[in-house]
Structure formats: C-alpha cells, structure tokens
Design a protein around this motif. Structure first.
Motif, short mmCIF file in Angstrom:
data_model
loop_
_atom_site.label_atom_id
_atom_site.label_comp_id
_atom_site.label_asym_id
_atom_site.label_seq_id
_atom_site.Cartn_x
_atom_site.Cartn_y
_atom_site.Cartn_z
N GLU A 325 -42.51 -22.74 13.03
CA GLU A 325 -41.12 -22.43 13.36
C GLU A 325 -40.73 -21.08 12.79
OE1 GLU A 325 -38.68 -25.44 11.64
OE2 GLU A 325 -39.54 -25.21 9.65
N ASN A 326 -39.62 -20.56 13.26
CA ASN A 326 -39.22 -19.19 12.96
C ASN A 326 -39.11 -18.91 11.47
OD1 ASN A 326 -39.09 -18.56 15.68
ND2 ASN A 326 -36.93 -19.06 15.85
N ALA A 327 -38.48 -19.81 10.70
CA ALA A 327 -38.21 -19.52 9.29
C ALA A 327 -39.49 -19.31 8.50
CB ALA A 327 -37.37 -20.64 8.69
N VAL A 328 -40.45 -20.21 8.67
CA VAL A 328 -41.69 -20.09 7.89
C VAL A 328 -42.52 -18.91 8.37
CG1 VAL A 328 -41.75 -22.51 7.28
CG2 VAL A 328 -42.89 -21.76 9.35
N LEU A 329 -42.48 -18.64 9.67
CA LEU A 329 -43.22 -17.49 10.19
C LEU A 329 -42.59 -16.19 9.71
CD1 LEU A 329 -45.47 -16.27 11.78
CD2 LEU A 329 -44.18 -16.64 13.89
N GLN A 331 -41.08 -15.75 6.90
CA GLN A 331 -41.49 -15.62 5.50
C GLN A 331 -42.92 -15.07 5.42
OE1 GLN A 331 -41.27 -19.26 3.27
NE2 GLN A 331 -41.98 -18.32 1.38
N PHE A 332 -43.80 -15.56 6.28
CA PHE A 332 -45.17 -15.07 6.34
C PHE A 332 -45.21 -13.59 6.74
CE2 PHE A 332 -49.00 -14.31 8.94
CZ PHE A 332 -49.99 -14.58 8.01
N VAL A 333 -44.38 -13.22 7.68
CA VAL A 333 -44.29 -11.81 8.09
C VAL A 333 -43.89 -10.95 6.91
CG1 VAL A 333 -42.96 -10.18 9.49
CG2 VAL A 333 -43.83 -12.29 10.52
N ASP A 334 -42.86 -11.35 6.20
CA ASP A 334 -42.34 -10.55 5.09
C ASP A 334 -43.32 -10.46 3.92
OD1 ASP A 334 -40.03 -10.27 6.58
OD2 ASP A 334 -38.98 -11.90 5.57
#
Length: 745
Positions: A325-329, A331-334
C-alpha cells in the motif's frame, strides 16, 4: 409418341417419384434429431423452472440463438434465488432494469468453452492429453476488448496485451480476444494440490467451502446434461473479474506502486492489426494502442492468457502480485530508494524492473503453501500472509495480495544495495550484475558479508572504465599508458572487486582497530587473503605498492556492512619468489636458509623471482621451515651440507644434489589451495613434487582458528609459527614452520 410408349414412360416416372419419396423419408429418418436427446442449454434452463431470470438475460444478451442450438459449452448457471440476491446488492428491482451490456457480461462470464462434467473440471487439457486433478480455472466467453482511456492527457483506444512481452517486443497476437478466466475450487484438484478449506476461505472468508465452489458461489445441482453442453447450477451471480492491471488502476490504495509501472515500465504502442479490427467493427477512425509492459517483467498484468506455452496452460496456473500500500511504499522510497537520488525520476530503469519483479510470482501462490514459491528474483516470499496482507483477491488472471509491507528483497536490503542504489558506484554495480556471480553472493540475506566498495572516481583514477558504445570494460595502466583488451580489463576489475567481498558470519570486520587476516570471496569460491591493521586494509598488491586502503565511510545493511574506500585492494603481479626474497632479507630472518637454497636451485629464476611450477593467479601455500629446521634437514642428510654441524651448502655441485634440493623445495609448496589458521582448509593437499612415477604427492593440512600444522608422508608434523606466518603473496600465503616436511615413497 405412340400410346404404348406413352404408357411406359408414365409408369417409369411414377415409379421414380415413389422411389424418390421413399428415399427422402429414409434420409430424413436417418438424420432426424434423436427423440432421447436432451434439449439445448437454453431450452433445458427453461424446463428446469428456476432459471427464469437467467434465460431472460440470455435473450437480452443476444445469446438465445447460440445456446438454443448445437455447440459445446459449460454453463455455470445462477438460479433465480441467486439473481434476487444480486439485484438487491446492485440496487435493482427486477430483470427489466438490467441492460444488454450487463446481461452480456453475466451470461458470457458464466459460459466456459467446451463441455465439462464435474469430474473433468479438475483436469488440465494439455497438448499431451488430460492431466488429472491439475486444473482450477477455465477460459470464459467474456473479454474486455477495446476501451477508451486518458493517457498522458489524451483519450485513446487501448487494448490489453494478450501475451507476456518477449524480447522481440511481441505482446499482442491478432485474433486472440484475451478472454477472461473464471476460477473454481473442486475437491479433486484441492486434494491433489494439498489445499483445503483454509485456502478457499482466505479469499472468501464469509463463504462455505463445499468441495465445488465457483468463486464465492456454491455449486448446487451439477452435471445437468444438455444437447450442446453441461450446466452446473450455482447460488451466486458472478460478474467478470478484473485482472491485475485493472485492480491497480481501480484501487487508489496502491497508486504509488502503479505509478512505478505506468511511468517506467509501460508503453502504449500503436498496432495496425488491432486498429483494423476496431475500425471494421465500430466504423470509427480511431487508432488502437496496445498497453505493453516491459519485457524484463515476469509477466504482463493485463495478459489474461498466462504463459501460453500451451493453449490451455491458463487452466493449471495463474499469476500472483504482492502489492504494498501507498504508506509503506512511500516509507521505502524515502528510506531506501532515494537515499542517494534526488527523485524517483533519476532512478535507473533496472531498479524499477527489479523492484516490481520482487513482488511478482509467475505462479498462483496459494496461502497455505507460500513457502513453496519464489518471486521472479528467485527469492522466497518474505511476507507473512497472516499478519502482513490487508486484502486478498482472486482475479481473472491471478491472485492479488495487498500488503502493509514491502518484500524484503535481497537487492534492496543487502550490502549490494550500497552500490546498486548509489550513482557514484555504477562501475562496480555493472560488474556485479553482468553475470560475474558477485551480485548473487553479496545480496544474499541468508549470509553476512563485509563489502569494501570503491567509487567510480577511485576506479577511474586507477585506470578502470566502461565503454558504453561497445559494452566493454576498459583499463589503461596509469603508469605506462598501456591499454589492455576488454576481456583482460574485465578480469582485472573482477579480481579487484572480489578482493573486497568478505564473508563475515560473526561480523569479524566490524572493528578494524586491531590487526588480522581474513579470506575474501565466497565460501564456495575462495578469493584471496587480505589484512587489516589500525583501521586500514590491504592485499598482497598493496604491500608491493606501499599504498594501503583507508576507510572513508561505512553503511550497515541487513546482511552486513559496507565500507567505502579510497583505494582498491590490489592484487600482486609479482612472482612469489620476490616475496620470499624480501622476507629472507630482513635482519635475522628465519626464512633465510630456505630462500638461499631456493635462490641457488634449478627451479628458480633470480631475475624474475619465478619458481618452476608456480603460476601467477593460482592458489598456493608456501610452508617454509625456519633456519633451525633447515639445519636439522642437513644433519638428517635431506639437504646438502655438513651433517656434523648442520651448516647448509646452498650451492651444491653434483646434479644429484641439485635434484634433491629441488624436490625438497617442491614438497614445501602446496598447490591449488591457500591454507591459513582460520579452519577453512583441511585435508590432503597436493604439492609441486612428483614421485618417481610422476604421480602427485600430498601433505595433510590441519587448520583451526588460531592453529595450523602440516603432516608429511612420514607422519611428521610441522607447526606454523604465528608471528611470522600468513605473509601475503599473489593468491598465496607464506608460513614459517618449526619443522621440515619429508616425503617418503
């Protein structure tokens, strides 16, 4: 014509007419529809009495004629009660409110090509014949066809790929409508696959598993025979399922993941065949574009056909996507992807390919058997389906798992990541990835490694580079300007980088403040030994050049530590005899006696330091008896000299004595393996000496942490002297021992 002839002609004509009438009757009787033949599907549904809504929709969809005549179908037929529930869910009062488009969706998705009794639904129609209990899906009569979409601000007509994009770019086959599949759960297949109610209820938690379920429906009366097929009654209406591509498009919860695909791994490619079909069918002039996914991906999420290695392989398997989902992805991006990049637009394309493939499986991943599958990168699935999946759906072309975690892929959580996701290390990354095997070693999360990583700038200053037009590595000697061929340049760089890969299962190199020695490379493919001292590291070549490597930074990853370095771990390009010479020339050297015999022997070249039988780039262990041990060999008559005093004769005259010296020296050089006091090498090891029959001779190596000794053919033991052993040379170690080795046949 006379009267008699006329009568004969009329009689013949009458006879022919009667005979013809009899023949037609016999033909009609022969071809007459058998009285005991069941009526076609449409009429059978009518006769059943509880499919009135379905038959009305069949008429509205224009399928009455098709299902009322000959054919070969399986119909998964919702009964009237199923439609009553469906209308309530849809806010519809009765069948009159269903338009022809909705009617066609329901009817066509309920129609399976070919007629299958219950016992055949679990069998796969392979090109070699029926494979029993190996199928859980069938192709339906429904397909999406052409749709209009807004792409880059423009409305275009789009059709989905009906093949996984291959390297030649083929992704669309004219005439293939990309028909959707429907999934069912029959007991024979489930049992054969080791599956059960928990697998079904994972996707349909509120439904009852019966041993014959069609998606969320239960099969009631089955195997109703019709002239043109088989009918299975079900208690729910199924609308055509969306595919994986459509799921991503329709769910805002996964929009970031979808943007990775749409912005980097998708193209809309004009297709003339599709355009011609569309224009002929609609009489409109629009051009048609195929939505094409990158060929590097495991599969195309809009392809309904599975692999298509066989026509029906979609019966036996499907795709799976795990989508964070967007939130965890985010965080991974950042925290990971943009650690060294300013924006997602700057990431190399291969990063997106690897990331998406880490979340793709080219199989249907069943919940209870997730440990049996690997993703496209060959990794196990590191997502807990009990706690880390927020939604799970059966779709038309596979299984969808929406997750609250990112797959912990080797490529994004290992020491390899330090180079892979940093533009300053593209040359190292290129070699890691080009089939060298380094990527597979250092990205392994099941091991622990220390990686010494030189930047592009460091490698360029030392003569290494890469020529993009020719896709080849380059090396220009900084001292001489000599340019090496591409294959040799690659070999040099590979050896340098391999020196910087060190297995450290106990984080042995996390503290470099003291001193020590350790073997680089992989356990299965040993590299060379390197040393550290007071925060610096060095290999054999660094000792020759006098330039050690300084640590300028570090980064901890899931499987170890990366050290950023200001120089390379150089390999030595001088013969091992030169290393022995330097050791022997030190004041009070314990290597002197052995080297003096070597220096005057018939197997040594004083000018180059080369020893007969010793090749650069090959692993060796030099077992050097100390001065006292050499003197004892003289007393024992094993070397030329004065047996009474043990004084060596380094330059004997007779050829026989020269041969004795050469054999003595050869027996103290172990070939093919480099042994140290780390426990990594044990057992019989070949020497350079050959016996009188030309056969190999051996010395037994015994190694343990902090201990190393050698046992000769006479069962005599030579133990290493720690303070003067583990001296570096080209792919070799030079040890000082307290005894000489004796070969006896």
């Amino acid at each position: 014509m006379n009267q008699t002839l006329l009568k004969k002609s009329l009689l013949l004509l009458f006879t022919a007419i009667v005979f013809a009438a009899c023949s037609r009757s016999e033909v009609d009787e022969y071809y007459e529809r058998p009285a005991d033949l069941e009526p076609p599907i449409y009429q059978t549904l009518e006769a059943q009495g509880n499919f009135t809504t379905l038959t009305a929709l069949i008429e509205k969809a224009g399928y009455k004629d098709i299902l009322g005549k000959a054919g070969y179908w399986t119909m998964l037929a919702p009964n009237d009660a199923a439609f009553n529930s469906f209308f309530q869910e849809q806010g519809i009062s009765n069948v009159s409110m269903v338009d022809s488009v909705m009617a066609a969706k329901i009817v066509r998705y309920a129609l399976i090509y070919n007629a299958f009794r219950t016992e055949r639904l679990s069998d796969y129609q392979s090109r070699l014949g029926w494979e029993e209990d190996n199928a859980f899906r069938r192709r339906t009569a429904y397909y999406d066809g052409f749709v209009k979409k807004i792409v880059n601000g423009n409305e275009i007509v789009v059709v989905g790929s009906n093949r996984n994009t291959n390297l030649s770019g083929e992704s669309y086959i004219p005439g293939d409508n990309n028909n959707k599949y429907i999934t069912y759960f029959v007991e024979e297949f489930m049992n054969a696959a080791g599956l059960g109610a928990s697998d079904y209820n994972y996707f349909y938690p509120n439904e009852n598993y019966t041993g014959f379920n069609v998606l969320g429906a239960e099969a009631l009366e089955t195997d109703i025979v019709a002239e043109n097929g088989i009918i299975h009654e079900v208690d729910k209406v199924s609308l055509p399922l969306i595919n994986l591509d459509q799921k991503l498009e329709s769910s805002s919860d996964y929009s970031l993941f979808r943007s990775f695909l749409e912005n980097n791994l998708v193209q809309y490619v004009f297709d003339q065949d599709a355009t011609t079909t569309y224009q002929n069918f609609t009489r409109q002039s629009d051009q048609v574009y195929v939505k094409v996914y990158d060929p590097a991906l495991s599969f195309s999420p809009n392809n309904e056909n599975y692999i298509k290695e066989e026509d029906n392989d979609g019966q036996a398997d499907a795709y799976t996507m795990f989508v964070p989902e967007n939130a965890v992805l985010q965080q991974f991006v950042d925290e990971v992807l943009l650690k060294n990049y300013a924006s997602l637009q700057q990431l190399p394309k291969y990063v997106y390919e690897d990331f998406i493939n880490a979340h793709m499986v080219q199989n249907a991943v069943w919940p209870t058997q997730v440990a049996s599958y690997n993703n496209e990168l060959g990794e196990d699935i590191r997502i807990d389906l009990n706690t880390e999946v927020r939604e799970a759906e059966v779709l038309s072309n596979g299984f969808f798992y929406g997750t609250n975690v990112v797959q912990e892929s080797n490529l994004f959580f290992s020491v390899y990541t330090s180079a892979y996701l940093d533009p300053e290390f593209t040359l190292a990354t290129r070699l890691y990835n080009d089939g060298s095997g380094l990527r597979e070693i250092i990205s392994n999360l099941n091991g622990r490694y220390t990686l010494f990583l030189p930047s592009d700038e460091v490698l360029a200053d030392l003569g290494f580079g890469y020529d993009i037009p020719t896709s080849s590595y380059t090396y220009t000697d900084p001292a001489t300007g000599n340019v090496l061929p591409a294959n040799i340049a690659r070999s040099r760089l590979l050896r340098v980088l391999y020196n910087g890969v060190v297995p450290t299962p106990d984080d042995e190199l996390n503290d470099l403040s003291g001193s020590g020695i350790i073997r680089s490379g992989d356990f299965d493919l040993p590299g060379e030994y390197i040393k550290w001292e007071n925060g610096q590291v060095f290999a054999a070549g660094n000792e020759v050049s006098g330039q050690r490597v300084t640590i300028i930074g570090s980064e901890d990853q899931r499987n170890g530590r990366t050290y950023y370095i200001d120089h390379i771990l150089e390999f030595s390009e001088e013969n091992q005899g030169r290393d022995l010479q330097r050791l022997a020339e030190e004041p009070g050297s314990e290597f002197a006696n052995f080297y003096n015999y070597l220096n005057n022997s018939i197997i040594y070249d004083r000018n180059s330091g080369a020893i007969d039988g010793v090749e650069l780039g090959t692993s060796y262990t030099f077992v050097i008896p100390n001065n006292a041990a050499i003197e004892q060999a003289v007393r024992d008559g094993r070397l030329p000299g004065d047996p009474a005093t043990g004084v060596p004769n380094f330059n004997p005259g007779p050829q026989g004595q020269k041969d004795i010296v050469a054999d003595f020296l050869r027996y103290h050089i172990l070939a093919t393996r480099t042994a140290s006091d780390d426990g990594l090498i044990n057992g019989l090891t070949e020497t350079l000496l050959r016996d009188s029959l030309g056969e190999k001779t051996y010395v037994d190596v015994s190694s343990a942490p902090g201990d190393l000794f050698f046992t000769d053919a006479a069962d005599r033991i030579a133990t290493y002297i720690p303070g003067q052993s583990n001296n570096l040379a080209d792919r070799s170690l030079i040890h000082l021992v307290d005894n000489y080795l004796l070969y006896t046949e």
